[in-house]
Design a protein around this motif. Structure first.
Motif, PDB file in Angstrom:
ATOM      1  N   PHE B  31       0.832  -1.209   0.000  1.00 42.11           N
ATOM      2  CA  PHE B  31       0.000   0.000   0.000  1.00 42.11           C
ATOM      3  C   PHE B  31       0.856   1.244   0.000  1.00 42.11           C
ATOM      4  O   PHE B  31       0.658   2.170  -0.757  1.00 42.11           O
ATOM      5  CB  PHE B  31      -0.843   0.064   1.273  1.00 42.11           C
ATOM      6  N   PHE B 229      -6.423  -5.752   7.279  1.00 42.79           N
ATOM      7  CA  PHE B 229      -6.863  -4.413   6.871  1.00 42.79           C
ATOM      8  C   PHE B 229      -7.084  -3.530   8.090  1.00 42.79           C
ATOM      9  O   PHE B 229      -6.635  -2.387   8.147  1.00 42.79           O
ATOM     10  CB  PHE B 229      -8.175  -4.500   6.090  1.00 42.79           C
ATOM     11  N   VAL B 230      -7.818  -4.097   9.050  1.00 45.03           N
ATOM     12  CA  VAL B 230      -8.082  -3.343  10.283  1.00 45.03           C
ATOM     13  C   VAL B 230      -6.761  -2.925  10.922  1.00 45.03           C
ATOM     14  O   VAL B 230      -6.587  -1.788  11.347  1.00 45.03           O
ATOM     15  CB  VAL B 230      -8.922  -4.190  11.268  1.00 45.03           C
ATOM     16  N   ILE B 232      -3.752  -2.481   9.506  1.00 44.20           N
ATOM     17  CA  ILE B 232      -2.972  -1.415   8.870  1.00 44.20           C
ATOM     18  C   ILE B 232      -3.712  -0.090   8.893  1.00 44.20           C
ATOM     19  O   ILE B 232      -3.092   0.966   8.862  1.00 44.20           O
ATOM     20  CB  ILE B 232      -2.519  -1.781   7.443  1.00 44.20           C
ATOM     21  N   VAL B 233      -5.026  -0.122   8.972  1.00 41.77           N
ATOM     22  CA  VAL B 233      -5.762   1.131   9.116  1.00 41.77           C
ATOM     23  C   VAL B 233      -5.471   1.740  10.482  1.00 41.77           C
ATOM     24  O   VAL B 233      -5.217   2.934  10.611  1.00 41.77           O
ATOM     25  CB  VAL B 233      -7.279   0.913   8.909  1.00 41.77           C
ATOM     26  N   GLY B 236      -1.693   2.842  10.567  1.00 39.72           N
ATOM     27  CA  GLY B 236      -1.256   3.869   9.619  1.00 39.72           C
ATOM     28  C   GLY B 236      -0.669   3.200   8.393  1.00 39.72           C
ATOM     29  O   GLY B 236       0.316   2.473   8.495  1.00 39.72           O
ATOM     30  N   ILE B 237      -1.276   3.442   7.235  1.00 38.20           N
ATOM     31  CA  ILE B 237      -0.870   2.723   6.026  1.00 38.20           C
ATOM     32  C   ILE B 237       0.546   3.086   5.616  1.00 38.20           C
ATOM     33  O   ILE B 237       0.897   4.258   5.529  1.00 38.20           O
ATOM     34  CB  ILE B 237      -1.866   3.003   4.885  1.00 38.20           C
ATOM     35  N   GLY B 300      -4.480   6.923  11.293  1.00 36.83           N
ATOM     36  CA  GLY B 300      -3.930   5.810  12.050  1.00 36.83           C
ATOM     37  C   GLY B 300      -2.938   6.282  13.093  1.00 36.83           C
ATOM     38  O   GLY B 300      -2.640   7.471  13.212  1.00 36.83           O
TER      39      GLY B 300
END
Lengths: 317, 311
Positions: B31, B229-230, B232-233, B236-237, B300
């Protein structure tokens, strides 16, 4: 908006006429199964239209849109489970619940953009999915059977009658198409489309785009909830699978397949998607092996979807 | 509630967090550098389990299987990146979501075709069976300790790679400003192929490592993917450090919630209400955590320098 007649218009008109006449056409063709297939197609089309409102026209890529299908469906299922079968109670609760959930989710999601928005809508939908899985009283994974379809208490709308059920779905579909069109060409839709292409500039003009986007998010949630309400009634069954994240992916897929930000794209996409999966799955059980790469090719080469190929201009331009 | 159970569940949560970190690390780098939404990362988790599992059964050694899996997954990752994903970088997020969704369908079906619908069971080797005493009367399965140790070693290795090497410097440069890094002569396509390959190895390792506990199944990566996903959200991506902290946080909160929330609820609610609300609420806990964190910090906990949530 006003443009010359293109093949896209012809296809859209043909599909509407087909949807309107299937209950009479199918028995004549000796394929009564088509009635239920088209009823399903129309329900998916309603859900895809609702997604198109926010994704196509508002640029909000919701990867959890199927959650409203589930909520609308479970409103029928759970109330029916407690012997509340009146549509006059089920429908307002389904709508109210979808509106409330969409409002809460919208307030959280709309603070973010891009990738974050996609993943947060997915995660929030997943939360409701797991909630439904953990609801042992209402069947967990196995779902709930619905013994009685919603009762409107009048002789006119008797959903137990298959043809009436079909035309109720058809009427809702027409209503949603009409609403989508009116919304998109209105000032509201203009703000929405403008905020998709340049949010900062629209805000600089003095329009609070957040409110518009939130309103659109809630309207889309309610519309999709209606589709869930109809789906639960049609199938007489609800289960967590209705809001599995694969369903959300399929909704996005239909919308893109038909053509995002076009009025009839979601309907065309739903028709193509369901007929294609119906056909492919009769050829081989491993049809996903073909379908997956097909999807990638559509993304890579057929920009604008079917409607784009047929020469429809997107209303975004 | 006795403290032995508490420590055990804490360790279980820690172990889940380690698995999530292995997934999230690759995801967040991909990402961060290429701005690519890769839903198929969950498929790499699954492929790692099946390929590694097969290698284990062929060589009759989990260690050998794991070692052989590393180059295999690296090759698969680079292959997938070159064939399917490279053309997607310039596309919108919507196109990326759809195309990688298509990849998931393809990989799931291909796995079913190759290994059959039943999945693959990998036995735990004898020397990894049994428990270890951690002192104070606490015993814990040896294999889960091994998972935690491997995860921590990988995290340390990744940290050294990203923070201390020239390669890591380029990765960080790519994550904070791709265009500028490219303009300064970094070969971004090659860099990204390598990063994607590393991500694939980490995901595959995570998949293989839990296979002796759960066995390999089709679609096994999807739930983990969404949890990642949760993670890295929350983290902080683009931030590996954020992924590490958020993964442990998510793993521990999820596990502790599932074990103890009903007990905690009993303090406030009547017994039958607590019993029915407990499982429901505990499955929602990490999403509530995510919503809460995002409400105050939309980027994040550890947004990488130079990145913005709007991009």
């Amino acid at each position: 908006m006003r443009s010359q007649l293109t093949p896209a218009h012809a296809v859209a008109t043909l599909l509407i006429v087909l949807c309107a006449t299937i209950p009479y056409l199918a028995p004549a063709l000796d394929e009564p199964f088509y009635v239920i297939v088209f009823a399903r197609i129309m329900i998916w089309a309603i859900a895809a239209i609702s997604l198109n409102l926010i994704m196509g026209f508002g640029g909000m890529i919701s990867f959890g849109h199927a959650v409203y299908l589930g909520i609308g469906g479970y409103a029928v299922g759970i109330l029916g489970f407690h012997d509340v079968t009146s549509a006059w109670i089920q429908l307002p609760i389904a709508i109210g619940l979808c509106a409330l959930v969409a409002l809460v989710f919208g307030v959280i999601c709309l603070r973010t953009r891009g990738i974050y928005f996609i993943m947060i809508t997915l995660a929030l939908a997943q939360m409701v999915f797991f909630l439904s899985v953990s609801a042992e009283r209402y069947g967990s994974d196995d779902g709930l059977n619905i013994l009685w379809r919603s009762e409107f208490g009048s002789g006119l709308i008797d959903l137990e009658d298959g043809v009436v059920m079909y035309y109720t779905i058809f009427a809702v579909l027409l209503g949603c198409l009409l609403l989508q069109w009116r919304m998109v060409v209105s000032r509201f839709g203009m703000v929405l489309r403008a905020s998709q292409s340049n949010d900062t500039r629209v805000q600089a003009i003095g329009i609070p785009t957040y409110r518009y986007r939130l309103a659109a998010f809630v309207i889309a949630g309610v519309m999709c909830g209606l589709a869930g309400f109809l789906q639960a009634n049609l199938e007489r069954f609800v289960s967590p699978d209705m809001m599995n994240w694969h369903r959300s992916g399929e909704l996005i897929l239909m919308t893109v397949l038909g053509g995002t930000a076009t009025l009839f794209g979601p309907l065309v996409g739903a028709v193509v998607f369901l007929l294609l999966s119906e056909t492919l799955s009769t050829i081989t059980i491993h049809w996903h092996l073909v379908f997956g790469p097909f999807l990638i090719l559509v993304v890579l080469f057929a920009r604008g979807g079917v409607m784009g190929l047929l020469g429809s201009r997107t209303t975004r331009d | 509630m006795d403290y032995i159970l508490l420590v055990e569940q804490l360790l279980n949560g820690f172990q889940l967090g380690i698995i999530l970190f292995l997934m999230a690390a690759g995801l967040t780098l991909v990402f961060g550098i290429m701005d690519l939404v890769n839903l198929a990362h969950g498929s790499l988790f699954m492929i790692g389990a099946f390929v590694g599992g097969t290698l284990t059964l062929v060589t009759d050694s989990l260690v050998l299987g794991a070692v052989l899996m590393v180059p295999a997954m690296f090759a698969i990752g680079v292959l997938v990146e070159t064939i399917a994903l490279r053309t997607l970088y310039r596309r919108s997020h919507l196109d990326q979501v759809l195309a990688t969704f298509g990849l998931i369908l393809f990989f799931n079906e291909a796995t079913r075709l190759i290994w059959g619908p039943a999945g693959l069971a990998v036995p735990l080797p004898e020397f990894l069976e049994g428990t270890v005493a951690l002192g104070a009367g606490i015993t814990y399965p040896l294999y889960r300790v091994v998972i935690i140790v491997i995860g921590l070693l990988v995290a340390l290795g990744l940290y050294l790679l990203v923070a201390q090497t020239r390669f890591g410097m380029l990765v960080r440069a790519g994550a904070s400003n791709r265009v500028m890094a490219g303009a300064l002569g970094v070969n971004i396509p090659v860099l990204f192929s390598l990063v994607f390959g590393i991500g694939a190895v980490l995901a595959g390792l995570a998949g293989l490592i839990i296979t002796p506990i759960t066995q390999a199944a089709i679609g096994m990566g999807e739930d983990v993917l969404i949890l990642a996903f949760v993670v890295i959200v929350i983290g902080g991506i683009g931030s590996v450090r954020g992924a590490f902290v958020a993964a442990l946080l998510t793993g521990i909160i999820d596990t502790m919630g599932r074990s103890f929330l009903d007990v905690v609820l009993l303090l406030f609610l009547p017994a039958n209400a607590a019993e029915s609300a407990g499982p429901a609420l505990s499955s929602m806990l990490i999403y509530i955590l995510m919503a809460g964190i995002l409400f105050f910090r939309p980027q994040g906990l550890f947004p990488p320098r130079g990145a913005t949530a709007a991009s």
